[in-house]
Design an enzyme around this catalytic site. Structure first.
Site: not given
Ligand code: GLN
Ligand code: ZN
Length: 765
Positions: A442-443, A704, A736
């Site tokens: 997403g981000s 990370h 993520c």
């Molecule tokens: N959609 C969010 C992002 O990509 C998900 C963040 C998360 O899972 N903490 O930042």
């Molecule tokens: Zn995440």
């Protein structure tokens, strides 16, 4: 004799986040150790004088920490892993911070920080103690005694706080998997005994020993360990009176064993487990002092003081005032410091709230009511009752339309029209994606420019139009770039979002936001959770404009991005006047409208993030299923308003699924993305053993770390995933969101990720 009011701990961070500033200055070399310690001492003095001014009887000491109280305990008992190179004596400050934060990028070497994990079911994180084979303990910090003496020097007699030895060991991890942590007690107890003797010698009378693990499911061996431990501690310093503090839940089946421990006092969390009081009263030995944790230390609501007095007065009458104390349910560490700083909140809302300072005042009113009679504090009690009354009736809190909507939820509303097989066929036709489709979570990077523009907009130095234009350009660049490198399912990048909960909360009714209400998440990291004070509704679409704009730029599907109902709940202060489940359902219905609106706007894939789903698990196993059931139902309520052809994704950024896999499956997302890169796909076992039916994106890029994973490495991970999952089940994505990374890191990593997916497709022929 008057009743003892007490606090179990006070926030350390300072009302204006002074501790963060002091620490960061020190770490950046702008403030030396002496300066940092002086700042810290000033914060302690301020906290004590605040509590004393409020008239609190037993004030804590040693609740302060430069980083974390569990780390402090490791340092107190000399549990410093060998890699930090400590050679005995007092643990130096640099060693302490090396354990807390690692030493990356420093000339002294490249040591990792200790592991960090959640403190029970709070959003506070502690540094996990690490026990080596043959672990020995010794007194390596006299902080507990020093801070008692420090307060005494200021004319303040405190009740020192220690994390109890059994909880300390249970919270740690052994280097050897097979090692029984409780077998370390014989080595550990002499250190605790020495601390207690020194505290007694310094003039302490009551000492608070926290054993929050007593509210967990325990086996007989652990209960027996408590017995031997407290016999040893009671014998170590017979002049001390030990207050055993339990919190975050009821003692339940540990109550009898706890009541047999040779301690002078027992603290009960009556906010979390109000029913515990009657059980304890029925069985507690007459001589035991009960500390009644009646004021909620985990939440921001003002108490209904007359209602609390109705419960406290009979206990005082039955046991005698000298055998009762009153207190917050747990340390006030978990609430913000002072509501008076929130000048941006209206008076009515403030009238319903109490932060740490206000909780001290409430405690003091309760104490005076008991000592001098209710009439002595009639005004305060009336104001408290009135606030409770308006909270029960205010139309700002109770929205009829929300209630009607909730009541009208029909049985099938949390189910998609068809089962997964039928949906999958519809989605394949609708989306036309290749095998091993690629996407991101997403981000995209929240660069310096993005943060600057947001801050400038918030300050008013750039207007809405200019800010909007800036965000549109960022979004367009991200979309074009994703197309160029060949990602299959695009995202708009989330540049407009400050935070994944705040962004939505600010657009929902029933949520309030604060300016200074920080609470410690870990070390120098603080968060400002939103406050859900009333019924939640969505007056207007929240994300549709950005998703549609991004979709208008490309033929490829753009994935809409929402934060799920459980995460919206879990990362907020939640109202306490209805079950959490009811609040979560309200959020789910509000988000459901957003999902439907996204579909209507032509968005074919919608991701509902639930990173906090697992965090919501209750502390006791017996309570798990009920939580999992309503949490999964809320997710499905959010997701199920769309046609079969619309694909619902969810994302969870952790890895332990073994014990909750059937609930994860019952969420029935068409696609779930999870964190697997660091564990080399090991956790796919849970999905494979369960024969997880829907599609899965096991993260192949550990976001990370700043490194770029090579194509081979990601292809290997996909090949591993292929051993656990069917080829047509697998998506290719990072672990993520990419907001914390730099574009220079993200670009090559995603190029490699697309190449790895291509290699899979080629291999599959
Ligand atoms: N959609 C969010 C992002 O990509 C998900 C963040 C998360 O899972 N903490 O930042
Ligand atoms: Zn995440």
């Amino acid at each position: 004799m008057s009743i003892v009011t007490s606090t179990l701990g006070f926030p350390r961070i300072g009302p204006r986040r002074e501790l963060k500033k002091a620490l960061e200055d020190h770490w950046a070399g702008r403030r030396d150790a002496a300066g940092l310690l002086a700042d810290a001492a000033a914060l302690r003095t301020a906290a004590w004088s605040r509590q004393r001014k409020a008239g609190i009887g037993h004030l804590p000491s040693n609740d302060f920490s430069l980083y974390d109280h569990v780390l402090d305990t490791s340092v107190m008992v000399g549990a410093v892993p060998a890699l930090y190179g400590w050679n005995g004596g007092t643990v130096p400050l640099e060693t302490y911070f090396a354990m807390a934060r690692g030493t990356r990028g420093r000339s002294s070497g490249d040591l990792p920080a200790q592991e960090m994990t959640k403190w029970f079911d709070t959003n506070y994180h502690y540094m996990v103690p690490e026990f080596a084979r043959g672990q020995e303990f010794c007194l390596a910090s006299t902080k507990a005694v020093d801070q008692f003496t420090e307060a005494k020097g200021q004319g303040i007699h405190t009740r020192p706080v220690l994390l109890g030895p059994v909880s300390y060991l249970l919270l740690g991890k052994a280097a050897d998997d097979g090692m029984d942590r409780l077998a370390l007690l014989p080595g550990l107890l002499p250190v605790y005994a020495e601390v207690l003797r020194r505290l007694a010698a310094a003039g302490a009378d009551w000492v608070q020993i926290d054993e929050p693990c007593l509210v967990l499911d325990l086996d007989d061996a652990t209960r027996a360990a408590f017995a031997t431990t407290y016999q040893a501690l009671a014998a170590a310093a017979p002049s001390l009176r030990l207050l055993l503090a339990t919190y975050f839940g009821g003692l339940g089946d540990n109550l009898d064993a706890t009541l047999r421990l040779p301690v002078a006092g027992l603290h009960l969390d009556l906010a979390r487990a109000p029913g515990e009081l009657d059980r304890a009263l029925a069985r507690a030995p007459a001589g035991l002092t009960l500390s009644l944790g009646v004021i909620d230390g985990r939440n921001v609501w003002r108490s209904d003081l007359p209602a609390l007095l109705d419960r406290i007065e009979p206990v005082v009458a039955a046991r005698g005032v000298e055998r009762v104390m009153i207190a917050p349910s747990c340390s006030l560490l978990h609430v913000p410091i002072d509501l008076a700083l929130e000048t941006g909140l209206d008076a009515e809302l403030c009238g319903w709230l109490a932060f740490a300072q206000q909780k001290l005042e409430e405690l003091s009113v309760l104490g005076r009511a008991i000592d001098q009679g209710r009439a002595a504090v009639a005004d305060s009690l009336a104001a408290s009752a009135e606030a409770a009354r308006t909270r029960r009736t205010s139309p700002r809190i109770h929205d009829r339309a929300v209630a009607a909507r909730l009541a009208a939820v029909a049985p099938g509303m949390d189910k998609r029209a068809s089962g997964f097989a039928g949906r999958r066929a519809a989605q394949r036709a609708h989306l036309g994606l290749p095998a091993f489709p690629t996407t991101t979570i997403g981000s995209f990077p929240q660069t310096e420019e993005v943060r600057k523009a947001r801050a400038a907009h918030a300050k008013g130095s750039i207007d809405d139009a200019a800010y909007d234009q800036f965000l549109r350009e960022e979004t367009e660049r991200a979309v074009r770039w994703q197309e160029e490198v060949g990602i299959d399912v695009l995202v708009h990048g989330e540049f407009e979002r400050n935070d994944m909960v705040q962004y939505f909360g600010e657009q929902l009714s029933g949520y309030a936001f604060t300016r200074h209400a920080w609470v410690q998440s870990y070390g120098s990291r603080y968060v400002r959770p939103p406050i859900i004070f009333g019924d939640v509704a969505r007056p207007n679409p929240m994300t549709v404009a950005w998703a549609s704009y991004a979709q208008s730029l490309t033929e490829r599907p753009v994935k809409g991005m929402l934060t799920g109902p459980v995460t919206m709940l879990q990362w907020s202060f939640v109202r306490d006047d209805q079950p959490r489940e009811a609040t979560c359902r309200q959020i789910a219905l509000a988000l459901r409208d957003e999902v439907v609106d996204l579909e209507r706007a032509g968005i074919r894939i919608i991701q509902i993030d639930e990173p906090a789903f697992r965090e919501g698990l209750p502390l006791r196993r017996a309570d798990w299923q009920a939580y999992l059931d309503w949490a999964a139902t809320c997710f499905r309520l959010t997701a199920s308003g769309v046609a079969d052809a619309t694909q619902i994704h969810t994302h969870m950024c952790y890895s332990e699924f073994n014990d909750i896999i059937d609930s994860i499956a019952s969420m029935d997302a068409d696609v779930i993305s999870i964190e697997t890169a660091r564990s080399k796909m090991e956790l796919l076992d849970a999905f494979a053993n369960f024969r997880y039916p829907n599609e899965i994106g096991p993260g192949v890029y550990d976001i990370h770390a700043p490194r770029t994973p090579p194509v081979d490495e990601m292809a290997d991970l996909l090949a591993k995933a292929r051993q656990h999952l069917a080829p047509d089940q697998i998506w290719v994505n990072p672990d993520c969101g990419l907001k914390t990374r730099k574009w220079e890191e993200v670009r090559p990593a995603l190029v490699n990720m697309v190449a790895a997916a291509q290699a899979m497709r080629n291999a599959a022929g």
